[in-house]
Write a protein that holds these residues in place. Structure first.
Motif, PDB file in Angstrom:
ATOM      1  N   ASN A  97       6.883  11.464  -4.612  1.00  0.00           N
ATOM      2  CA  ASN A  97       6.912  12.872  -4.201  1.00  0.00           C
ATOM      3  C   ASN A  97       5.652  13.612  -4.638  1.00  0.00           C
ATOM      4  OD1 ASN A  97       7.337  13.184  -6.930  1.00  0.00           O
ATOM      5  ND2 ASN A  97       9.376  14.068  -6.762  1.00  0.00           N
ATOM      6  N   GLY A  98       4.689  12.862  -5.184  1.00  0.00           N
ATOM      7  CA  GLY A  98       3.425  13.484  -5.585  1.00  0.00           C
ATOM      8  C   GLY A  98       3.574  14.504  -6.688  1.00  0.00           C
ATOM      9  N   ALA A  99       4.587  14.290  -7.552  1.00  0.00           N
ATOM     10  CA  ALA A  99       4.874  15.300  -8.570  1.00  0.00           C
ATOM     11  C   ALA A  99       5.477  14.693  -9.830  1.00  0.00           C
ATOM     12  CB  ALA A  99       5.829  16.350  -8.015  1.00  0.00           C
ATOM     13  N   HIS A 100       5.212  15.331 -10.956  1.00  0.00           N
ATOM     14  CA  HIS A 100       5.923  15.045 -12.200  1.00  0.00           C
ATOM     15  C   HIS A 100       7.185  15.916 -12.205  1.00  0.00           C
ATOM     16  CE1 HIS A 100       2.896  12.595 -14.282  1.00  0.00           C
ATOM     17  NE2 HIS A 100       1.976  13.414 -13.816  1.00  0.00           N
ATOM     18  N   GLU A 101       8.120  15.590 -11.319  1.00  0.00           N
ATOM     19  CA  GLU A 101       9.217  16.520 -11.078  1.00  0.00           C
ATOM     20  C   GLU A 101      10.154  16.683 -12.262  1.00  0.00           C
ATOM     21  OE1 GLU A 101      13.173  17.121  -8.462  1.00  0.00           O
ATOM     22  OE2 GLU A 101      11.695  15.739  -7.670  1.00  0.00           O
ATOM     23  N   THR A 102      10.465  15.595 -12.959  1.00  0.00           N
ATOM     24  CA  THR A 102      11.442  15.662 -14.045  1.00  0.00           C
ATOM     25  C   THR A 102      11.026  16.652 -15.117  1.00  0.00           C
ATOM     26  OG1 THR A 102      12.225  13.421 -13.634  1.00  0.00           O
ATOM     27  CG2 THR A 102      12.626  14.308 -15.829  1.00  0.00           C
ATOM     28  N   VAL A 103       9.715  16.826 -15.318  1.00  0.00           N
ATOM     29  CA  VAL A 103       9.249  17.733 -16.370  1.00  0.00           C
ATOM     30  C   VAL A 103       8.703  19.042 -15.807  1.00  0.00           C
ATOM     31  CG1 VAL A 103       8.833  15.951 -18.091  1.00  0.00           C
ATOM     32  CG2 VAL A 103       7.037  16.484 -16.447  1.00  0.00           C
ATOM     33  N   GLY A 104       8.997  19.345 -14.534  1.00  0.00           N
ATOM     34  CA  GLY A 104       8.632  20.656 -14.032  1.00  0.00           C
ATOM     35  C   GLY A 104       8.066  20.710 -12.630  1.00  0.00           C
ATOM     36  N   GLY A 105       7.470  19.606 -12.146  1.00  0.00           N
ATOM     37  CA  GLY A 105       7.002  19.597 -10.768  1.00  0.00           C
ATOM     38  C   GLY A 105       5.499  19.613 -10.575  1.00  0.00           C
ATOM     39  N   MET A 106       4.735  19.606 -11.653  1.00  0.00           N
ATOM     40  CA  MET A 106       3.280  19.618 -11.504  1.00  0.00           C
ATOM     41  C   MET A 106       2.819  18.386 -10.727  1.00  0.00           C
ATOM     42  SD  MET A 106       2.082  20.954 -15.256  1.00  0.00           S
ATOM     43  CE  MET A 106       0.351  21.164 -14.832  1.00  0.00           C
ATOM     44  N   PRO A 107       1.726  18.515  -9.967  1.00  0.00           N
ATOM     45  CA  PRO A 107       1.322  17.436  -9.056  1.00  0.00           C
ATOM     46  C   PRO A 107       0.746  16.208  -9.754  1.00  0.00           C
ATOM     47  CG  PRO A 107      -0.277  19.217  -9.018  1.00  0.00           C
ATOM     48  CD  PRO A 107       0.877  19.711  -9.839  1.00  0.00           C
ATOM     49  N   THR A 108       0.902  15.058  -9.112  1.00  0.00           N
ATOM     50  CA  THR A 108       0.181  13.841  -9.468  1.00  0.00           C
ATOM     51  C   THR A 108      -0.859  13.590  -8.379  1.00  0.00           C
ATOM     52  OG1 THR A 108       1.485  12.232  -8.200  1.00  0.00           O
ATOM     53  CG2 THR A 108       2.366  12.902 -10.354  1.00  0.00           C
ATOM     54  N   VAL A 109      -1.749  12.649  -8.621  1.00  0.00           N
ATOM     55  CA  VAL A 109      -2.752  12.320  -7.597  1.00  0.00           C
ATOM     56  C   VAL A 109      -2.200  11.326  -6.581  1.00  0.00           C
ATOM     57  CG1 VAL A 109      -4.688  12.780  -9.125  1.00  0.00           C
ATOM     58  CG2 VAL A 109      -3.737  10.463  -9.015  1.00  0.00           C
ATOM     59  N   ALA A 110      -0.951  10.892  -6.765  1.00  0.00           N
ATOM     60  CA  ALA A 110      -0.385   9.856  -5.900  1.00  0.00           C
ATOM     61  C   ALA A 110      -0.140  10.334  -4.477  1.00  0.00           C
ATOM     62  CB  ALA A 110       0.922   9.329  -6.493  1.00  0.00           C
ATOM     63  N   ALA A 111      -0.072  11.649  -4.281  1.00  0.00           N
ATOM     64  CA  ALA A 111       0.176  12.153  -2.930  1.00  0.00           C
ATOM     65  C   ALA A 111      -0.954  11.795  -1.981  1.00  0.00           C
ATOM     66  CB  ALA A 111       0.366  13.667  -2.968  1.00  0.00           C
ATOM     67  N   SER A 112      -2.147  11.591  -2.507  1.00  0.00           N
ATOM     68  CA  SER A 112      -3.308  11.335  -1.645  1.00  0.00           C
ATOM     69  C   SER A 112      -3.865   9.923  -1.789  1.00  0.00           C
ATOM     70  CB  SER A 112      -4.418  12.350  -1.963  1.00  0.00           C
ATOM     71  OG  SER A 112      -4.799  12.254  -3.329  1.00  0.00           O
ATOM     72  N   MET A 113      -3.222   9.070  -2.587  1.00  0.00           N
ATOM     73  CA  MET A 113      -3.758   7.721  -2.785  1.00  0.00           C
ATOM     74  C   MET A 113      -3.129   6.723  -1.821  1.00  0.00           C
ATOM     75  SD  MET A 113      -1.884   6.388  -6.293  1.00  0.00           S
ATOM     76  CE  MET A 113      -2.298   4.660  -6.083  1.00  0.00           C
ATOM     77  N   ASP A 114      -3.817   5.628  -1.584  1.00  0.00           N
ATOM     78  CA  ASP A 114      -3.325   4.559  -0.716  1.00  0.00           C
ATOM     79  C   ASP A 114      -2.570   3.548  -1.575  1.00  0.00           C
ATOM     80  OD1 ASP A 114      -2.841   2.562   1.121  1.00  0.00           O
ATOM     81  OD2 ASP A 114      -4.959   2.070   1.461  1.00  0.00           O
ATOM     82  N   MET A 115      -1.306   3.833  -1.850  1.00  0.00           N
ATOM     83  CA  MET A 115      -0.526   2.966  -2.728  1.00  0.00           C
ATOM     84  C   MET A 115      -0.292   1.597  -2.110  1.00  0.00           C
ATOM     85  SD  MET A 115       2.940   3.924  -4.812  1.00  0.00           S
ATOM     86  CE  MET A 115       2.164   5.421  -5.388  1.00  0.00           C
ATOM     87  N   VAL A 116      -0.108   1.555  -0.814  1.00  0.00           N
ATOM     88  CA  VAL A 116       0.079   0.276  -0.128  1.00  0.00           C
ATOM     89  C   VAL A 116      -1.178  -0.573  -0.267  1.00  0.00           C
ATOM     90  CG1 VAL A 116       0.346  -0.810   2.134  1.00  0.00           C
ATOM     91  CG2 VAL A 116       1.828   1.102   1.479  1.00  0.00           C
ATOM     92  N   GLY A 117      -2.336   0.055  -0.091  1.00  0.00           N
ATOM     93  CA  GLY A 117      -3.596  -0.659  -0.259  1.00  0.00           C
ATOM     94  C   GLY A 117      -3.786  -1.185  -1.668  1.00  0.00           C
ATOM     95  N   VAL A 118      -3.407  -0.379  -2.654  1.00  0.00           N
ATOM     96  CA  VAL A 118      -3.492  -0.807  -4.047  1.00  0.00           C
ATOM     97  C   VAL A 118      -2.599  -2.019  -4.283  1.00  0.00           C
ATOM     98  CG1 VAL A 118      -2.952  -0.155  -6.438  1.00  0.00           C
ATOM     99  CG2 VAL A 118      -4.130   1.472  -4.933  1.00  0.00           C
ATOM    100  N   ALA A 119      -1.361  -1.945  -3.784  1.00  0.00           N
ATOM    101  CA  ALA A 119      -0.421  -3.049  -3.965  1.00  0.00           C
ATOM    102  C   ALA A 119      -0.947  -4.336  -3.337  1.00  0.00           C
ATOM    103  CB  ALA A 119       0.939  -2.689  -3.377  1.00  0.00           C
ATOM    104  N   LYS A 120      -1.459  -4.250  -2.117  1.00  0.00           N
ATOM    105  CA  LYS A 120      -1.989  -5.440  -1.461  1.00  0.00           C
ATOM    106  C   LYS A 120      -3.184  -5.998  -2.220  1.00  0.00           C
ATOM    107  CE  LYS A 120      -0.361  -4.427   3.228  1.00  0.00           C
ATOM    108  NZ  LYS A 120      -0.749  -4.089   4.619  1.00  0.00           N
TER     109      LYS A 120
END
Length: 374
Positions: A285-308
């Motif tokens: 969800n691109g967020a540290h939601e459990t501790v308040g909702g501040m953003p992570t950089v994961a919303a814009s990263m290619d996680m599938v590409g990283v995994a491959k």
């Protein structure tokens, strides 16, 4: 005290950290004041990452930075504090603001209790001078503490404000949203349905709470699940250890984007070992939601590409329930290391409960199930 007062007393120009619910006032103030800004405020992947980033800021500017974090992150800063910042090495001064979860005498969740007991001592043992801010700490005392801290910082040493429950307040509000349509609790319900009686290792925070409540709603046993209530970022490594030793059992890991980022090297190790019975589901969800909702950089990263790139033989991203159900079903049937990134909205039920079993009970029930399964 008001967070604006603390910021003024400290007088720093750069903040970096990992969000904490105990420091929600500070986090929201920084987001309202700076947002994510390369010159003034960066949310990093883990607390050691923050510390090194802040060291670079000091080397480039000669100005003292601030690192904020939950006390659970103290373990991540030990190496850079002891071998980089310490006055016997490079003597890089830094101010830490540490949220005190599990403070003795104040009820908290089990994963915070021992960390709370050792919080102040651990900081002082690694050479960080401390001052505690509680909800009744006079502002004048904080001013005096900062005056003493400046003398310490001038010697190339480090200091920390430890913030107890309700130690900081802020009247401003921040709304954290994205455009994704799937709700995390419903995503977990879909995973549970397909996983059936396969073991699930679930990351910390609201995801584990939602998995627990899903089992309750389904009238199912909790023995199928290991809830990683602490140790953020390590669920996938726990799952790897299980998958490598239970090769005939399909093993599921429910992970989060903040957790993935915190120890991303785990993906490389998982890929290198490539267990063909492991399904790694990352709810993003691109967020540290459990501790308040501040953003992570994961919303814009290619996680599938990283995994491959790390060696996952199968990696996909899904954005709706039809795609999710299809990929979960295919992953369940196939042999091969799989990552499914699930784009998720921000938000959870206001009445979301917490596990009613203890961590020890969870471990015993899970181990008994896992070791009697085959």
């Amino acid at each position: 005290m008001k967070v604006e007062s603390l910021v003024q007393i400290i007088g720093a120009d750069f903040y970096t950290g990992v969000p904490d619910s105990q420091l929600k006032a500070l986090c929201n103030y920084l987001m309202n004041t700076y947002g994510i800004d390369k010159k003034h405020h960066i949310i990093a992947a883990n607390e050691g990452n923050c510390t090194a980033l802040a060291a670079g800021y000091y080397l480039a500017t000669r100005k003292i930075p601030v690192v904020y974090m939950q006390n659970s992150g103290e373990g991540n800063i030990i190496n850079p504090v002891a071998s980089l910042l310490n006055d016997k090495v490079y003597a890089i001064p830094m101010i830490f603001i540490v949220g005190w979860r599990g403070e003795p005498g104040i009820h908290d969740e089990p994963q915070h209790v021992f960390q709370g007991e050792i919080t102040q001592k651990l900081l002082e043992d690694i050479g960080i001078h401390t001052f505690v801010i509680r909800n009744n700490t006079p502002e004048d005392d904080v001013v005096k503490a900062m005056d003493e801290f400046r003398k310490i910082l001038d010697k190339g040493k480090n200091v920390a404000f430890i913030v107890g429950k309700n130690g900081l307040s802020y009247d401003g509000n921040v709304s954290y949203l994205n455009n994704n349509i799937m709700i995390r609790e419903e995503i977990i319900q879909h995973i549970v349905k397909v996983a059936d009686e396969d073991p699930i290792i679930c990351t910390t925070g609201k995801a584990s709470r939602e998995l627990f409540e899903t089992r309750v709603a389904n009238g199912q046993s909790h023995k199928y699940d290991f809830l990683t209530v602490g140790s953020m970022g390590h669920s996938s490594s726990i799952a790897l250890g299980i998958a490598l030793n239970k090769t005939e059992t399909k093993v599921w890991c429910i992970d989060g984007d903040g957790a993935i980022l915190m120890h991303m090297g785990a993906m490389a190790v998982i890929g290198a070992n490539s267990p063909d019975n492991l399904i790694h589901v990352v709810i993003n969800n691109g967020a540290h939601e459990t501790v308040g909702g501040m953003p992570t950089v994961a919303a814009s990263m290619d996680m599938v590409g990283v995994a491959k790139s790390c060696g996952y033989s199968n990696a996909v991203c899904v954005e709706n329930f039809a795609e999710l159900d299809r990929e979960l079903t295919e992953a369940k049937k196939r042999k091969g290391l799989t990552l499914i990134e699930v784009k998720c909205s921000i938000g959870a039920r206001n009445d979301l409960g917490r596990p009613t079993t203890t961590a020890i009970e969870n471990k015993i029930n899970f181990m008994n199930y896992l070791n009697n399964k085959q």
